[in-house]
Design an enzyme around this catalytic site. Structure first.
Site, short mmCIF file in Angstrom:
data_model
loop_
_atom_site.label_atom_id
_atom_site.label_comp_id
_atom_site.label_asym_id
_atom_site.label_seq_id
_atom_site.Cartn_x
_atom_site.Cartn_y
_atom_site.Cartn_z
N VAL A 1 0.87 -1.17 0.00
CA VAL A 1 0.00 0.00 0.00
C VAL A 1 0.91 1.22 0.00
O VAL A 1 2.06 1.14 0.41
CB VAL A 1 -0.98 0.03 1.20
CG1 VAL A 1 -2.02 -1.07 1.07
CG2 VAL A 1 -0.25 -0.08 2.52
N SER A 2 0.38 2.33 -0.47
CA SER A 2 1.21 3.52 -0.66
C SER A 2 1.52 4.29 0.61
O SER A 2 2.53 4.97 0.69
CB SER A 2 0.55 4.46 -1.67
OG SER A 2 0.41 3.81 -2.91
N THR A 3 0.62 4.22 1.61
CA THR A 3 0.82 4.98 2.83
C THR A 3 0.53 4.12 4.04
O THR A 3 -0.18 3.11 3.95
CB THR A 3 -0.10 6.23 2.90
OG1 THR A 3 -1.46 5.78 3.03
CG2 THR A 3 0.06 7.11 1.66
N GLN B 1 -3.24 3.56 4.80
CA GLN B 1 -4.07 2.71 3.96
C GLN B 1 -4.18 1.31 4.56
O GLN B 1 -3.24 0.79 5.17
CB GLN B 1 -3.50 2.61 2.55
CG GLN B 1 -3.72 3.86 1.73
CD GLN B 1 -3.13 3.72 0.35
OE1 GLN B 1 -1.94 3.45 0.21
NE2 GLN B 1 -3.95 3.91 -0.67
#
Length: 132
Positions: free
Chosen positions: A9-11, A14
């Site tokens: 996941v990007s962050t 998330q």
């Protein structure tokens, strides 16, 4: 067969819930897809485990979990192919190898999807610029 699942996941905010599974050892990175696969902390552990013959198959939810740069995704898939790792992409239901031979349909579709992932990232960045 020792199968692992790579989750990204990007962050940190998330959720990884939609990618989670109980069937495989999981390798989870919380970082931007723009970071090359072989520079991500958990991806490095995964690649080391592959080198140590602890893993011989890899599952990803979608091709964009490997990255958001077409060249990096294709380089990663080529590396995994060279290491004889059969990659399964859940959302398209395809394996990179069939009977230990490269799946040409997988290559064609993942080449297209890796470019789509890169275009999505570019589009997202452009939308973010317009908001600020």
């Amino acid at each position: 067969m020792k199968t692992a699942k790579y989750i990204r996941v990007s962050t940190t905010e998330q959720s990884i819930d939609r990618q989670l599974t109980v069937n495989y050892k999981q390798y989870i990175d919380k970082c931007s897809g723009s970071i090359p696969f072989n520079e991500r902390p958990t991806a490095i552990k995964l690649l080391n485990d592959i080198a140590d013959k602890k893993i011989d198959a890899l599952v990803v939810h979608s091709i964009d979990r490997l990255g958001r740069n077409a060249f990096d995704i294709q380089t990663t898939l080529n590396l995994l192919s060279t290491l004889n790792i059969n990659v399964y992409v859940e959302n398209i239901g395809l394996y990179s190898m069939i009977e230990n031979k490269p799946n040409s349909i997988f290559k064609m579709i993942t080449d297209v999807l890796s470019n789509v992932a890169e275009m999505e990232r570019t589009s997202l960045l452009e939308r973010q610029k317009k908001v600020f």
